[in-house]
Design a protein around this motif. Structure first.
Motif, mmCIF file in Angstrom:
data_model
loop_
_atom_site.group_PDB
_atom_site.id
_atom_site.type_symbol
_atom_site.label_atom_id
_atom_site.label_comp_id
_atom_site.label_asym_id
_atom_site.label_seq_id
_atom_site.Cartn_x
_atom_site.Cartn_y
_atom_site.Cartn_z
ATOM 1 N N VAL A 3 5.707 -8.525 -16.181
ATOM 2 C CA VAL A 3 5.706 -7.573 -15.063
ATOM 3 C C VAL A 3 6.856 -6.584 -15.233
ATOM 4 N N LEU A 4 6.531 -5.292 -15.111
ATOM 5 C CA LEU A 4 7.536 -4.238 -15.163
ATOM 6 C C LEU A 4 7.911 -3.759 -13.765
ATOM 7 N N HIS A 5 6.906 -3.607 -12.900
ATOM 8 C CA HIS A 5 7.132 -3.061 -11.554
ATOM 9 C C HIS A 5 5.878 -3.312 -10.723
ATOM 10 N N SER A 6 6.029 -3.311 -9.423
ATOM 11 C CA SER A 6 4.847 -3.394 -8.567
ATOM 12 C C SER A 6 5.064 -2.554 -7.320
ATOM 13 N N HIS A 7 3.960 -2.123 -6.750
ATOM 14 C CA HIS A 7 4.005 -1.353 -5.506
ATOM 15 C C HIS A 7 2.754 -1.670 -4.703
ATOM 16 N N PHE A 8 2.947 -2.029 -3.442
ATOM 17 C CA PHE A 8 1.846 -2.367 -2.547
ATOM 18 C C PHE A 8 1.996 -1.603 -1.245
ATOM 19 N N HIS A 9 0.865 -1.227 -0.667
ATOM 20 C CA HIS A 9 0.863 -0.495 0.596
ATOM 21 C C HIS A 9 -0.201 -1.082 1.510
ATOM 22 N N GLY A 10 0.209 -1.423 2.728
ATOM 23 C CA GLY A 10 -0.727 -1.894 3.738
ATOM 24 C C GLY A 10 -1.105 -0.760 4.671
ATOM 25 N N PHE A 11 -2.342 -0.759 5.135
ATOM 26 C CA PHE A 11 -2.831 0.318 5.990
ATOM 27 C C PHE A 11 -2.793 -0.028 7.473
ATOM 28 N N GLY A 12 -2.087 -1.098 7.826
ATOM 29 C CA GLY A 12 -1.914 -1.458 9.219
ATOM 30 C C GLY A 12 -2.660 -2.735 9.571
ATOM 31 N N ASP A 13 -2.339 -3.258 10.737
ATOM 32 C CA ASP A 13 -2.905 -4.518 11.200
ATOM 33 C C ASP A 13 -4.431 -4.477 11.204
ATOM 34 N N GLY A 14 -5.034 -5.419 10.516
ATOM 35 C CA GLY A 14 -6.486 -5.497 10.453
ATOM 36 C C GLY A 14 -7.113 -4.654 9.360
ATOM 37 N N TYR A 15 -6.281 -3.875 8.674
ATOM 38 C CA TYR A 15 -6.796 -3.019 7.609
ATOM 39 C C TYR A 15 -6.359 -3.560 6.259
ATOM 40 N N GLY A 16 -6.785 -2.919 5.212
ATOM 41 C CA GLY A 16 -6.576 -3.418 3.868
ATOM 42 C C GLY A 16 -5.258 -3.060 3.237
ATOM 43 N N VAL A 17 -5.187 -3.425 1.969
ATOM 44 C CA VAL A 17 -4.007 -3.244 1.134
ATOM 45 C C VAL A 17 -4.456 -2.608 -0.175
ATOM 46 N N THR A 18 -3.611 -1.764 -0.711
ATOM 47 C CA THR A 18 -3.800 -1.294 -2.076
ATOM 48 C C THR A 18 -2.512 -1.596 -2.823
ATOM 49 N N GLY A 19 -2.650 -2.092 -4.037
ATOM 50 C CA GLY A 19 -1.449 -2.445 -4.770
ATOM 51 C C GLY A 19 -1.684 -2.490 -6.258
ATOM 52 N N VAL A 20 -0.587 -2.325 -6.986
ATOM 53 C CA VAL A 20 -0.651 -2.365 -8.447
ATOM 54 C C VAL A 20 0.580 -3.083 -8.982
ATOM 55 N N VAL A 21 0.339 -3.877 -10.007
ATOM 56 C CA VAL A 21 1.416 -4.510 -10.763
ATOM 57 C C VAL A 21 1.352 -3.905 -12.161
ATOM 58 N N LEU A 22 2.390 -3.185 -12.531
ATOM 59 C CA LEU A 22 2.461 -2.581 -13.862
ATOM 60 C C LEU A 22 2.985 -3.624 -14.835
#
Length: 125
Positions: free
Chosen positions: A50-69
């Motif tokens: 693993v080099l880096h990761s970044h995740f973002h949540g779209f709020g309560d009840g909504y999804g997540v987008t994320g990447v692990v480089l």
């Protein structure tokens, strides 16, 4: 050595797994920290660095987008808890084992269905 000749010496090859996971409990798909830990664990289990990761949540009840480089490429996830769906993208090269990463992710998310497309990636002939 010409630029074309130098390119022939570098022949990255890998597998790119595109997994559509459905029938997942919504509670497994909305927590950034849990999903980040899962994908980092999957990378380690697959023998990737693993080099880096970044995740973002779209709020309560909504999804997540994320990447692990990864040094070997990447793992990403996009989730839709309201639909019980996650799209997982695993691209790894070298001696890493992308199928192992996918198996760990599937064990944690417990989807009812998995539609998997595998693409062999390679440069050169």
């Amino acid at each position: 050595m010409s630029e074309a000749g130098a390119h022939r010496l570098h022949l990255p090859a890998g597998s790119h797994l595109l997994a559509d996971l459905s029938g997942i409990e919504a509670s497994r798909l909305g927590d950034c920290d849990e999903l980040e830990a899962l994908l980092r664990s999957a990378a380690a289990a697959a023998g990737a660095r693993v080099l880096h990761s970044h995740f973002h949540g779209f709020g309560d009840g909504y999804g997540v987008t994320g990447v692990v480089l990864l040094a070997e490429s990447h793992i990403s996830i996009h989730t839709w808890p309201e639909d019980g769906f996650a799209a997982v993208d695993i691209f790894m090269c070298g001696a890493s084992r992308p199928q192992t990463a996918l198996e760990l992710i599937q064990a944690a998310l417990a989807p009812q269905h998995c539609q998997l497309n595998t693409v062999r990636r390679a440069a050169g002939n």
